[in-house]
Scaffold this active site. Structure first.
Site, PDB file in Angstrom:
ATOM      1  N   THR A  51       0.831  -1.163   0.247  1.00 49.45           N
ATOM      2  CA  THR A  51       0.055   0.098   0.037  1.00 49.45           C
ATOM      3  C   THR A  51       0.874   1.365  -0.014  1.00 49.45           C
ATOM      4  O   THR A  51       2.044   1.306   0.345  1.00 49.45           O
ATOM      5  CB  THR A  51      -0.849   0.060   1.297  1.00 49.45           C
ATOM      6  OG1 THR A  51      -1.552   1.317   1.302  1.00 49.45           O
ATOM      7  CG2 THR A  51      -0.070  -0.194   2.549  1.00 49.45           C
ATOM      8  N   ASP A  52       0.252   2.287  -0.541  1.00 52.81           N
ATOM      9  CA  ASP A  52       1.023   3.624  -0.422  1.00 52.81           C
ATOM     10  C   ASP A  52       1.044   4.060   1.037  1.00 52.81           C
ATOM     11  O   ASP A  52       2.023   5.198   1.229  1.00 52.81           O
ATOM     12  CB  ASP A  52       0.340   4.627  -1.403  1.00 52.81           C
ATOM     13  CG  ASP A  52      -0.902   4.935  -1.023  1.00 52.81           C
ATOM     14  OD1 ASP A  52      -1.544   4.153  -0.133  1.00 52.81           O
ATOM     15  OD2 ASP A  52      -1.721   5.808  -1.834  1.00 52.81           O
ATOM     16  N   GLU A  53       0.112   3.794   1.872  1.00 55.66           N
ATOM     17  CA  GLU A  53       0.523   4.191   3.359  1.00 55.66           C
ATOM     18  C   GLU A  53       1.700   3.848   4.042  1.00 55.66           C
ATOM     19  O   GLU A  53       1.836   4.597   5.095  1.00 55.66           O
ATOM     20  CB  GLU A  53      -0.945   3.566   4.180  1.00 55.66           C
ATOM     21  CG  GLU A  53      -2.280   3.933   3.440  1.00 55.66           C
ATOM     22  CD  GLU A  53      -3.460   3.506   4.507  1.00 55.66           C
ATOM     23  OE1 GLU A  53      -3.302   4.011   5.549  1.00 55.66           O
ATOM     24  OE2 GLU A  53      -4.672   3.289   3.844  1.00 55.66           O
TER      25      GLU A  53
ATOM     26  N   LYS B 173       2.275  -2.993   7.524  1.00 49.50           N
ATOM     27  CA  LYS B 173       2.511  -3.452   6.073  1.00 49.50           C
ATOM     28  C   LYS B 173       4.091  -2.811   5.467  1.00 49.50           C
ATOM     29  O   LYS B 173       4.560  -3.467   4.817  1.00 49.50           O
ATOM     30  CB  LYS B 173       1.677  -2.524   5.106  1.00 49.50           C
ATOM     31  CG  LYS B 173       0.121  -3.257   4.888  1.00 49.50           C
ATOM     32  CD  LYS B 173       0.340  -4.698   4.470  1.00 49.50           C
ATOM     33  CE  LYS B 173       0.245  -4.541   3.164  1.00 49.50           C
ATOM     34  NZ  LYS B 173       0.361  -5.924   2.478  1.00 49.50           N
TER      35      LYS B 173
END
Length: 351
Positions: free
Chosen positions: A132-134, A162
């Site tokens: 994820t970009d998070e 992540k």
């Protein structure tokens, strides 16, 4: 054959359906079937011999080793993850168990399997990790979008877990030589999205006449990616990505949360008008912002376009219309996933 983990969840099930629509190569699908995993997502594949499903945990090393030995996949595509930020704030242990410990155990199972392959099969094997970009943290207004070289600065238990999984995947490549690929995607939306995330929650609540809860001022910015575009990007990375590389996958659609809610309301006004008249916008309610809420995410997806020739096919306008049309046509699916536990969660979180 490819081996997909988490293939009954939102993105995973869309990937399996899309994969078998594009190719006849069989899919072995392992999913734990937690609250967000739903075999109804895969109902279209019932009786299709190209799809083999087993309920199980990526952290069950004996099970995974047996399945790898039995089915001999040429690739593993890892979607299995706990992914809801709000849930991670209230209870991080499941995120640590699945996203960190589970990824570690899956990597070890994959390494043992890969190490025993013959030379040609070893060279062809891939482990693709979906992230994820998070993991990159929050961007200031006007700051350049996330590239693959951006420093990791996760701000929630979910994104931290992540980020840890991404680091493990990288380490298993550099330490053990495992041929890995990593993708970091922006916010997905589309069919089969569990109604705890922003877009499906707004659709479901609007149609039920409930409040549409918007965190804080609603000016948090996200880049939105239609789920079938994400699936096509993963196929392309699996097919032609350079081993050890990371590819950011985005939709080039930066939108504030409030503008997303307005768009959903306006399309529902058109496609499913309220019985009593008026706009669904009247149901919007601002609620207390969540802790550590990142203000902006944005993906720079030029690397995957430059190196692999991929770019999204859907604009936000086409994708959101398809999404709302799907939910309107699949009310039974929505009713079935809204268990008592889900309703209790929404009540505790937003009321």
């Amino acid at each position: 054959m490819i081996f997909v983990t988490g293939g009954a969840g939102f993105i995973g099930s869309n990937f399996v359906l899309d994969w078998l629509a594009q190719t006849n190569e069989p899919v072995f699908n392992l999913d734990k079937l937690t609250y967000a995993g739903n075999l109804a997502n895969l109902q279209a594949l019932q009786g299709d011999g190209r799809h083999i499903f087993v309920q199980g945990d990526i952290g069950d090393t004996a099970l995974v080793a047996r399945l790898l030995a039995e089915h001999r996949p040429r690739a593993i595509v890892n979607f299995a993850a706990e992914s809801h930020v709000d849930r991670s704030i209230h209870g991080a242990e499941d995120f640590i168990a699945t996203n960190i410990v589970g990824t570690y155990r899956l990597l070890e199972s994959a390494r043992a399997y890969w190490s025993a392959l013959d030379a040609d099969a070893r060279a062809a094997f891939r482990f693709l990790h979906v992230s994820t970009d998070e993991v990159y943290g929050s961007l200031a207004p006007g700051a350049a979008a996330f590239t693959e070289e951006h420093v990791y600065e996760p701000n929630s238990p979910y994104s931290a877990s992540k980020a840890a999984s991404d680091h493990l995947v990288r380490a298993w490549h550099h330490t053990h030589g495992l041929p890995v690929l990593t993708t970091n995607c922006s916010n997905n939306y589309g069919p089969f999205h569990f109604p705890e995330k922003l877009i499906p929650l707004m659709i479901v609540n609007a149609l039920a006449g409930k409040a549409l809860p918007v965190y804080g001022d609603g000016q948090q910015v996200r880049d939105w990616l239609y789920v079938t575009d994400h699936c096509s990007a993963i196929r392309r990375v699996l097919d032609a990505g350079t081993v050890g590389e990371t590819y950011n996958v985005g939709g080039w659609n930066e939108k504030t949360n409030l503008s997303i809610v307005h768009t959903v309301c306006d399309l529902l006004d058109e496609l499913a008008p309220r019985a009593g008249g008026g706009s669904y916008r009247e149901q919007i309610t601002h609620v207390k912002d969540r802790p550590g809420h990142d203000r902006r995410y944005a993906i720079d997806a030029r690397k995957i376009e430059r190196e692999l020739g991929w770019k999204p096919a859907e604009t936000f306008e086409t994708g959101i219309r398809k999404t709302i049309a799907w939910y309107l046509a699949n009310a039974e699916w929505t009713r079935d996933v809204q268990s008592g536990a889900y309703r209790d969660w929404v009540a505790a979180q937003y009321e």
